[in-house]
Enzyme design. Sequence first.
Site, short mmCIF file in Angstrom:
data_model
loop_
_atom_site.label_atom_id
_atom_site.label_comp_id
_atom_site.label_asym_id
_atom_site.label_seq_id
_atom_site.Cartn_x
_atom_site.Cartn_y
_atom_site.Cartn_z
N LYS A 99 0.82 -1.20 0.00
CA LYS A 99 0.00 0.00 0.00
C LYS A 99 0.86 1.26 0.00
O LYS A 99 2.04 1.21 0.36
CB LYS A 99 -0.92 -0.02 1.23
CG LYS A 99 -1.93 -1.17 1.23
CD LYS A 99 -2.88 -1.03 2.42
CE LYS A 99 -3.82 -2.22 2.52
NZ LYS A 99 -4.75 -2.07 3.67
N TYR A 137 -12.48 -1.85 -3.13
CA TYR A 137 -12.90 -2.08 -1.74
C TYR A 137 -14.41 -1.97 -1.56
O TYR A 137 -14.88 -1.62 -0.48
CB TYR A 137 -12.20 -1.06 -0.82
CG TYR A 137 -10.78 -1.45 -0.42
CD1 TYR A 137 -10.54 -2.57 0.37
CD2 TYR A 137 -9.69 -0.70 -0.82
CE1 TYR A 137 -9.25 -2.92 0.76
CE2 TYR A 137 -8.39 -1.05 -0.44
CZ TYR A 137 -8.18 -2.16 0.35
OH TYR A 137 -6.91 -2.50 0.74
N ASN A 203 -1.72 -0.02 7.23
CA ASN A 203 -1.22 -1.32 7.70
C ASN A 203 -0.36 -2.05 6.67
O ASN A 203 -0.34 -3.27 6.59
CB ASN A 203 -2.39 -2.19 8.20
CG ASN A 203 -3.41 -2.44 7.10
OD1 ASN A 203 -3.23 -2.01 5.97
ND2 ASN A 203 -4.47 -3.16 7.43
N HIS A 206 -1.89 -5.39 1.63
CA HIS A 206 -3.19 -6.05 1.49
C HIS A 206 -2.96 -7.51 1.12
O HIS A 206 -1.98 -7.85 0.48
CB HIS A 206 -4.00 -5.36 0.38
CG HIS A 206 -5.19 -6.16 -0.06
ND1 HIS A 206 -6.40 -6.08 0.59
CD2 HIS A 206 -5.34 -7.06 -1.07
CE1 HIS A 206 -7.27 -6.91 -0.01
NE2 HIS A 206 -6.65 -7.51 -1.02
N GLU A 217 -9.49 -10.21 -7.38
CA GLU A 217 -8.51 -9.13 -7.23
C GLU A 217 -7.39 -9.22 -8.27
O GLU A 217 -6.92 -8.21 -8.78
CB GLU A 217 -7.97 -9.14 -5.79
CG GLU A 217 -9.07 -8.74 -4.80
CD GLU A 217 -8.70 -8.94 -3.33
OE1 GLU A 217 -7.58 -9.43 -3.05
OE2 GLU A 217 -9.53 -8.61 -2.47
P1 DAT Z 1 -7.82 -6.74 5.76
O1 DAT Z 1 -7.03 -5.72 4.97
O2 DAT Z 1 -7.04 -7.30 6.89
O3 DAT Z 1 -8.44 -7.78 4.88
P2 DAT Z 1 -10.48 -5.56 5.97
O4 DAT Z 1 -10.80 -6.22 4.67
O5 DAT Z 1 -11.42 -5.79 7.11
O6 DAT Z 1 -9.00 -5.94 6.49
O7 DAT Z 1 -10.38 -4.00 5.74
C1 DAT Z 1 -9.76 -3.43 4.61
C2 DAT Z 1 -8.87 -2.30 5.03
O8 DAT Z 1 -9.64 -1.27 5.62
C3 DAT Z 1 -7.83 -2.66 6.08
O9 DAT Z 1 -6.67 -3.22 5.54
C4 DAT Z 1 -7.59 -1.35 6.74
C5 DAT Z 1 -8.94 -0.68 6.71
N1 DAT Z 1 -9.68 -0.94 7.98
C6 DAT Z 1 -10.27 -2.08 8.37
N2 DAT Z 1 -10.86 -1.97 9.56
C7 DAT Z 1 -10.65 -0.70 9.97
C8 DAT Z 1 -11.01 0.04 11.14
N3 DAT Z 1 -11.71 -0.51 12.13
N4 DAT Z 1 -10.58 1.33 11.21
C9 DAT Z 1 -9.86 1.90 10.21
N5 DAT Z 1 -9.50 1.25 9.08
C10 DAT Z 1 -9.89 -0.04 8.96
MG MG Z 2 -9.96 -7.67 3.41
#
Ligand code: DAT
Ligand code: MG
Length: 374
Positions: A99, A137, A203, A206, A217
Amino acid sequence: MDLEERYAFLAEYYDPNACLIRKYQLLFYGKDETCEMYDIKNKKLFLRRSKVPGLRMKDLFLGSIVSVHSRQLTIKDFGDEFTRRKLRAKTEKTFAMIKPDCIGKMGEILEVICQEDFIICSAKMLRLTRKQAEQFYIEHIDKPFFGNLMNLITEGPMVALEMKGEDAVRGWRRLLGPTDSAQARRDAPYSIRAKFGANVTRNACHGSDSLESANREIDFFFGSTKYPNTAKLQGTTLGLIKPHAVLSGIAGPIITDILSSGLNITALQLHYVDRANAAEFYEVYKGVVAEYTDMVTQLSSGPCIALEIHGDQDAHGKFRKLCGPADPELAKYLRPDTLRAKYGKDKIENALHCTDLADDCILEVEYFFKILDS
Ligand code: DAT
Ligand code: MG
């Protein structure tokens, strides 16, 4: 792998002289890592069972391009049920993204990816528009964090990666660690998000959460939609990590060294260069450099990673200095800190190509980021 096992594949070779596709049965013997090939059309032995330099079991999978004695073969299908059953579970693909918040650490992240035995099938630096990021997303569109997520994903370039490996989807998620980097530091201190992430949104990387997501994807980034690359095509120079270096998993450390020297990487793309294009790219060396044919063979022997290198001033001169003498033997002796001294083996497998003449920089950058990426 059971060492007694024999794996069979259907491989194709485009013969530029005859302008036709030749089909072969390719057999690979695990026991002694030898290869044997039959011409399918005339049912004749084409290659006697023998060792093929550079050909490893892990490079043989659906869609892979391998080099057998200077011929670029595409693995089109499994050749028998045994191979299909044995390898299908292993040939799982997943999608990863470095990212924008972690683009400066891409070398270290690629190093982890290669250490964990993932094979990178496609890689491209690109920048998503807000609309494209929303599409990617879409499942999170109603979440409270969606706006923050969109800001991060579109704030700068990122690197999209199609990767292959055993149990790749789960393996990559495990390596990533929990979504929240702070939780990752508590629960999975060696994970990528623990090491490189800042918080729950920023973070680092991805990873697809299931096989279905992985397919969607991969198709999103590497399917029919072509995203423009991020090359500036101005004031920059070309760095080309050669196939031997990519295949031996040292692209990550090379990129880390480039970035820590103060140069920037403004575009990146993995290419499989065919022989005709490799010959064209190196044309100026034809009849001038004794190694010309071997250079063409090396460049077309597997995946290379093209980098557009940018520096505050004189990217060309700085990058050439960092690469060092073309002959790694000489480099080790004269300039041991250079990339060729550290990562090169000989004059052909010298880790990287860099543009010779300042006047040719943009031509070479354009060859990879304009001509081949079209
Ligand atoms: P992942 O990337 O671990 O699959 P996800 O699909 O639940 O996680 O969410 C996509 C992205 O959105 C994630 O990498 C970071 C952001 N995100 C997720 N939960 C969040 C939260 N509670 N607060 C802020 N950003 C968040
Ligand atoms: Mg995810």
